[in-house]
Structures are given as C-alpha cells and as structure tokens.
Design an enzyme around this catalytic site. Structure first.
Site, short mmCIF file in Angstrom:
data_model
loop_
_atom_site.label_atom_id
_atom_site.label_comp_id
_atom_site.label_asym_id
_atom_site.label_seq_id
_atom_site.Cartn_x
_atom_site.Cartn_y
_atom_site.Cartn_z
N HIS A 122 0.79 -1.24 0.00
CA HIS A 122 0.00 0.00 0.00
C HIS A 122 0.82 1.29 0.00
O HIS A 122 0.24 2.37 -0.04
CB HIS A 122 -0.96 0.00 1.19
CG HIS A 122 -0.30 -0.07 2.53
ND1 HIS A 122 -0.99 0.11 3.70
CD2 HIS A 122 1.00 -0.30 2.90
CE1 HIS A 122 -0.16 -0.01 4.73
NE2 HIS A 122 1.04 -0.26 4.26
N HIS A 123 2.14 1.20 0.05
CA HIS A 123 2.95 2.42 -0.03
C HIS A 123 3.29 2.79 -1.47
O HIS A 123 3.76 3.90 -1.72
CB HIS A 123 4.25 2.27 0.76
CG HIS A 123 4.04 2.05 2.23
ND1 HIS A 123 3.24 2.87 3.00
CD2 HIS A 123 4.51 1.08 3.06
CE1 HIS A 123 3.24 2.42 4.25
NE2 HIS A 123 4.00 1.35 4.31
N ALA A 124 3.06 1.89 -2.42
CA ALA A 124 3.34 2.18 -3.82
C ALA A 124 2.29 3.14 -4.36
O ALA A 124 1.09 2.89 -4.25
CB ALA A 124 3.36 0.89 -4.64
#
Length: 304
Positions: A122-124
């Site tokens: 989810h950090h991409a």
C-alpha cells in the site's frame, strides 16, 4: 461446494534477496507451508495466479515506472525508496503478488471471500514504489475490475500499522474507491497522505481500544459506501512484538479483528478480499503463524 474459501499462492511470491536484508521474504513460502499443513486451502489446494500484465499495471501506475521495474532500469533514488533491489526476481514477485490479489478479487466476487498469501503493498503510488512496496496490488486489482464493469464501487479497509498512503494518493480523485486506513499515528510514513477516512492510533493501543474503534466505524462505513467489494489489508504489524509497529495487539486481538471485518462483510453479502500486508519479526515461524490467522479465520467463517 468446497468448505474452504479460495486461497491464492505462487512460489514466486518469495523473491531472492541480498543476504541480511531486513525484509522477511521467507515469510511467504513459510506461510504457504503452514496453511498446507493445516489443510486451510482445502482439497483442491492453492489457486495459482497469472503474473499481472503490463496494461493492467498501467491502470494504476505510470508507464515509465512500470517499464523501469520490469526492464530493471529504475533510478537509484527510486530503488532506495522501495528498499528492495531492482532485480528480475523482485519484479517477478511484484507481478505475481499483484496477479494474486486480482485473482483473489475475482474469486471473492464468485465465492464471497478469498485471500491472497501476499499483497497489501500500500505504499506504492502511481509514480513510484516505497516502503518495500513495488506495485500497489489492491489499487491495480480495483482498477481492473472497475474497467471491466465487474464492480462500480470498492472499499479499502487498510488495518496495517502503517498508513496506506500510496493507495490514498492513487484514489484521491476517484470516488469509485473509498480508502479507509487505521494506523499508528507516529509510524511510517512520516508525511501522511489523506485517505477518505484516516484513524490515527496512539502508541501502545491495545486490543480493547483498537477493536472498539473499529467496531464504531466499520458498520456505518459499509452502509454508507455500499461497496461491491471490500479489499481488506490484514497487516499483522499492529502486534505488540512486531519490529516495525508501535501498537500492542495480541494474537487473540488480531484474530478478533479478522473475524470482525470478514464477518461484517459476509453478513451483508459483500465480497471481501484478504491480503496479508505487513509483518516484521525475526522469527519467521512465529510471523507466518500470525499471518495465517487471516486465512484460518476466513475458512472458519466460510459457509457457502
């Protein structure tokens, strides 16, 4: 009808990493072994995904970033931001995991629930990876289903200890995907994004406080968003023993969390996709058992 919900796995979920790298890559293969040993996937075994195709990746990611990952030509600063080497093994893993979440989403629409043994990157964001995340598998899967008309509205329930900042940024101007992130206030990333709903938790938040907050939010959210599918990031890094968490959940608390989220969706007949999210522990066996709580809970609730 099988008594087990679909569980997705691919051997490529485990990439080759430099010796001593701090990302616990062995957890993916160990999780699969644990689940097989307990018979969680059922008699048919794991569902095996295809590697995600480039056109589908481009629904959520910039073309030059996708090309850089696959052609092994990412700039050094992006590689540092991701925290993993730009190698064929890592790129293949990212494509396999993203394909796994898309397959899990398709199977959830068919069976009501399905879980990947990877995912939750989810950090991409659209332009770059970050924080051990290469491709945002949930964002890619949601965009693919939306493009096909298989769904009209998605809800992301992100309960990893870190904010789902990349997911929030990808969907900040897209009302067809509602992003909800409940995370440790003082943890990574230091510069938070703005989800549709953010709940920030104080250091040391325990099972009771955590679950009370979740129970006060989720039913109303499901009722107001009225999603056609829920993507549930079941990161286990809120655990008290996690190396990168700041919260104080127990194994029992994680189990109650999983049962609450999955049960709430199933009770309303909303298809739900489970992805494993983050978890960081030097003891791979202990970490794999913690991640397996999601899949065990899904099986226990499955009654189609």
């Amino acid at each position: 009808m099988s008594s087990s919900p679909p569980v997705i796995h691919h051997p490529a979920f485990r990439a080759e990493m430099p010796a001593g790298h701090r990302f616990p890559m062995d957890k993916f293969s160990r999780l699969a072994t644990v689940l097989e040993g307990e018979g969680v996937p059922g008699p048919d075994g794991f569902a095996r995904p295809e590697f995600i195709d480039v056109d589908t990746l481009r629904l959520a990611h910039a073309e030059d970033y996708v090309r850089g990952v696959i052609e092994l030509s990412l700039p050094a600063d992006v590689v540092r931001r991701i925290g993993m080497p730009n190698t064929d093994s890592v790129a293949t893993r990212a494509r396999a995991a993203t394909g796994g979440t898309l397959l899990a989403a398709r199977l959830a629409l068919e069976h009501g629930i399905a879980c990947n043994t990877a995912g939750g990157s989810h950090h991409a964001s659209a332009e770059s990876g970050a924080g051990f995340c290469v491709f945002n598998d949930v964002a890619v899967a949601a965009r693919r289903l939306l493009a096909e008309g298989a769904i009209g509205q998605a809800l992301v329930v992100d309960l990893d200890v870190h904010q789902g900042d990349g997911t929030a940024r990808i969907f900040e101007d897209d009302p067809s995907v509602f992003t909800f992130s409940m995370h440790a206030e003082k943890n990574f990333p230091h510069r938070k994004a703005t989800s549709d709903l953010d709940v920030e938790l104080a250091d040391g938040t325990d099972d009771r406080t955590y679950l009370e907050k979740l129970e006060a939010i989720l039913p109303a959210l499901l009722g107001s968003v009225r999603p056609d599918i829920v993507f549930f990031n079941a990161g286990v890094d809120p655990h008290a023993d996690d190396k990168l968490g700041r919260l104080s959940l127990t194994d029992d608390g994680l189990g109650r969390r999983e049962a609450y989220v999955l049960g709430a969706c199933l009770s309303l007949e909303i298809p739900v996709v489970g992805v494993i999210g983050g978890g960081y522990d030097a003891d791979i066996d202990r970490l794999a058992a913690r991640h397996a709580i999601l899949h065990r809970t899904a099986k226990s609730l499955y009654s189609r």
